[in-house]
Design a protein around this motif. Structure first.
Motif, short mmCIF file in Angstrom:
data_model
loop_
_atom_site.label_atom_id
_atom_site.label_comp_id
_atom_site.label_asym_id
_atom_site.label_seq_id
_atom_site.Cartn_x
_atom_site.Cartn_y
_atom_site.Cartn_z
N ALA B 112 0.86 -1.17 0.00
CA ALA B 112 0.00 0.00 0.00
C ALA B 112 0.90 1.23 0.00
O ALA B 112 1.60 1.49 0.96
N PRO B 113 0.90 1.97 -1.07
CA PRO B 113 1.82 3.10 -1.18
C PRO B 113 1.60 4.10 -0.06
O PRO B 113 0.47 4.40 0.30
N LYS B 116 4.22 3.37 4.97
CA LYS B 116 5.38 3.62 5.83
C LYS B 116 5.57 5.11 6.06
O LYS B 116 5.84 5.56 7.16
N HIS B 145 13.98 11.47 -0.93
CA HIS B 145 12.81 10.77 -0.43
C HIS B 145 11.86 11.63 0.40
O HIS B 145 10.75 11.23 0.69
N GLY B 148 8.20 12.77 -0.91
CA GLY B 148 7.22 11.68 -0.86
C GLY B 148 6.70 11.48 0.55
O GLY B 148 5.51 11.25 0.77
N ALA B 155 -1.36 12.26 -0.43
CA ALA B 155 -1.45 11.14 -1.37
C ALA B 155 -2.43 10.09 -0.87
O ALA B 155 -3.27 9.59 -1.62
N GLU B 200 16.65 22.28 -5.99
CA GLU B 200 15.58 21.46 -6.56
C GLU B 200 14.56 21.08 -5.50
O GLU B 200 13.35 21.06 -5.75
#
Lengths: 392, 316
Positions: B112-113, B116, B145, B148, B155, B200
């Motif tokens: 499941a994205p 974590k 990372h 995200g 999300a 960035e």
């Protein structure tokens, strides 16, 4: 520790023998540059076809190598780029950059049983999320692509840069984890047809908890996605095992890259130990950004102390020697004492580096030191100059 | 809107490219905040164990370890976080029922994205929401990372349309997107890749999330040895006949000293364009703090104290 008069191992030797050199180490130690330098030097000196597979090169290095336009495609650095910097290349240098998304798409296309399944997966809303965020997804796809290229027989030597991972060993375990994942009971459970799952008494408590937390729609979405994925199970697992075999095989060697700062060298040590324990071939340890040896010279220490102590007096004597336009004594005195202070300060760092170097045990036979570069490397000439330092 | 003072926020995510000294800055911010009277929690997300070094502690765990008055340190463990989340927030009655879930946790988290990530971010926002600490400092994931991770509540709320998780994400998002409460601290070093990645990252954070960039910390700034005029004097010093006179005065080691000083000058000079690129590339209003290169003790408790002193002065 057996000191040798002439080294038994060199990069020249490793690159003449091995087919895959994997560059690894913690972030910010010059892993990418070192991999590119080794690849470029191998192409210059050996009559072989070399591919440097990089993950995240500095922009100026990437553009110097012509990588920006090509991404996942392999491109050749023209021989003219070598002759421009006075080198007649013996071999060929090719470069490619890893594009995780494109590589995953390729992988799906390759393993999907038919076009309909492929399109369904690529269109699934979870696909991007899972391939993009799946913890080992980048690591896995990098190793997978290495395997694919190696297997194609297009190159004599592939030098691979590894993705910046949380832990330098993650990518080593990625293929195995991928295989585990595809054979996990949970995955099988998720893709059991829905009604039988609800009927299954044993999984009911789990289901009700999961449902309460995530909602059944989401679980169904996942289930559908993995149902599609399962059609590729055999292909994936088989492939993951083959990748693991390549990493541990006799044609592969690892090059651990580090600096002599505390945290990176500790991680380098950990990685050297781990490679040894698991029977991987540890070819070389490259230590970057190391201060020059002369920083440790006791005569330098003595001179710096005297210079700092007597700066004012010395300045008075030296002013006439410095010619015109005349310099102010106070300025000269400051230059002398600052130079001395700077030397003594950096000497502390150089001593710490020497101690870190000494504390690195269980290192490979080949340990190379690259001195601190005051300019960033973003040209073939720069890469060849670094490579030249560690080649023989 | 004027930027909120860094340590007056409730939740700081400290991130940066690997190797720039992210952990040392996070530990120093924690020390500084606790020293100013705030109840502070510092948490390491990637369990490399470096945070413990910077506080002179043994291995850290999910339950906080007391460092000193008002200062606690912990390391993230998503499995533990899941258990805590289940019992405290979902009030799932029987832990025993979690058996199958715990066993297959890794797979759930992988499948499941964002699971974590949200368990990580959820823990910190929870500590803030419950007012357990005045300030939570997160030694977060590296630049690649962290976006995200920070975007995971959004999300998840997009993917999961119903269920408890959905409603949980709402208050998390409220805390994360409130600049009075939450900010990202981007640690960088005056080198090519760290500066590029930092710029960035700032762009991505502003484009892809509603989370405020609280500050940029430039770590390991090399001292400027000479003024422009003095550099010219240094050049003249290196002429053979002058150096020969210095050899007579202080010994042959003077060659080493001058070579070393030249290297230091070149190192500093090499870093200047990157500092300029950073300053020029950052959007207006983001404070930039500078921490000098530490020659003595770059790792461990002494480094933490030194960096805290420098940051304290920068924040005055």
């Amino acid at each position: 520790m057996n000191p040798r008069s002439d080294p038994l191992v060199t990069f020249e030797q490793l690159c003449s023998t091995k087919e895959v050199v994997i560059s690894t180490g913690s972030g910010g130690v010059g892993k990418t540059t070192t991999a590119a330098a080794v690849g470029a030097t191998a192409a210059a000196n050996l009559g072989v076809k070399v591919l440097v597979l990089t993950v995240d090169p500095a922009r100026r290095l990437a553009s110097a190598l012509g990588l920006e336009r090509f991404g996942n495609t392999e491109v050749e650095i023209p021989a003219g780029a070598f002759t421009d910097v006075g080198v007649e290349p013996e071999g060929e240098l090719w470069v490619a950059m890893l594009d995780t998304k494109a590589s995953w798409d390729d992988l799906i296309a390759q393993h999907a049983p038919d076009a309909a399944t492929r399109d369904a997966i690529l269109a699934n809303p979870l696909y991007d999320n899972i391939t993009g965020k799946f913890v080992q997804s980048h690591d896995y796809v990098a190793m997978e692509r290495l395997y694919e290229i190696h297997n194609s027989g297009r190159y004599d030597l592939i030098v691979v840069d590894t993705p910046p991972t949380r832990n330098a060993v993650d990518f080593l375990e990625a293929p195995e984890r991928m295989a585990d994942f595809f054979s996990s009971p949970l995955l099988r459970w998720l893709i059991t047809p829905y009604r039988s799952r609800i009927m299954n008494f044993a999984s009911k408590p789990f289901y009700s908890v999961a449902d309460r937390i995530l909602g059944s729609q989401f679980l169904e979405d996942i289930a559908e996605f993995f149902m599609l994925f399962q059609t590729m199970y055999d292909g994936f697992v088989e492939r993951a095992r083959a990748v693991t075999t390549l990493l541990g095989g006799p044609q592969t060697t690892f090059m651990v890259v580090s600096t002599l700062e505390v945290a990176p060298s500790r991680e380098a040590q950990f990685f050297c130990d781990l490679l040894g324990e698991r029977g991987y071939h540890l070819g070389a340890l490259v230590l970057n950004k190391v201060l020059p040896q002369y920083m440790l010279d006791p005569e330098g220490t003595e001179a710096a102390r005297a210079l700092e102590r007597d700066a004012f007096k010395l300045a008075a004597d030296l002013v006439p020697e410095l010619g015109n336009p005349p310099v102010k004594k106070a300025h000269l005195s400051h230059v002398l004492s600052e130079s001395a202070r700077s030397y003594l300060d950096h000497q502390v760092v150089a001593r710490r580096e020497a101690e870190q170097r000494r504390e690195l045990s269980s290192v490979p036979d080949l340990v190379l030191t690259v001195p601190y570069q005051t300019e960033d490397i973003h040209s073939l000439a720069g890469l060849l100059s670094v490579g030249g330092r560690i080649w023989r | 809107m004027p930027s909120v003072p860094l340590l007056d926020r409730r939740l700081l995510f400290v991130t940066g490219k690997g190797g720039v000294g992210k952990t040392s800055v996070a530990s120093a911010l924690g020390l500084l905040a606790a020293g100013q009277g705030r109840r502070t929690l510092v948490c390491e997300v990637d369990a490399k164990g470096n945070l413990a070094d910077f506080y002179g502690l043994g291995p850290l765990s999910f339950s906080g370890t007391k460092v000193r008055d008002r200062l606690y340190a912990m390391s993230m463990d998503t499995e533990e976080s899941l258990k805590e989340y289940m019992s405290l927030q979902l009030r799932v009655p029987l832990l025993a029922r979690l058996g199958p879930l715990a066993r297959t946790f890794d797979f759930v988290a992988n499948a499941a994205p964002g699971v974590k990530e949200i368990l990580t971010v959820g823990k910190f926002t929870y500590e803030v929401k419950e007012d357990n600490y005045d300030l939570v400092v997160v030694d977060a994931s590296a630049t690649g990372h962290v976006v995200g991770q920070l975007a995971s509540p959004v999300a998840i709320s997009e993917l999961v349309s119903v269920g408890v998780v959905r409603s949980q994400t709402e208050w998390m998002i409220d805390i994360l997107t409130d600049p009075r409460q939450t900010g990202v601290v981007v640690v960088t070093a005056p080198e090519e890749m760290p500066v590029t990645e930092s710029l960035e990252l700032v762009e991505r954070l502003r484009g892809e999330t509603d989370i405020d960039v609280a500050s940029v910390v430039v770590n390991r700034v090399l001292p400027e040895l000479f003024s422009h005029g003095e550099e010219e004097i240094f050049g003249r010093l290196r002429a053979t006949e002058v150096t020969a006179q210095l050899v007579d005065a202080v010994g042959p080691g003077v060659h080493r000293v001058l070579d070393g000083a030249q290297l230091a000058v070149d190192m500093r000079r090499g870093s200047v364009p990157h500092l300029e690129r950073l300053r020029g590339g950052l959007p207006e209003g983001i404070p930039v703090l500078y921490v000098p290169y530490l020659f003595h003790r770059s790792h461990g408790t002494r480094a933490t104290h030194r960096i805290a002193e420098f940051l304290g002065e920068e924040l005055l």
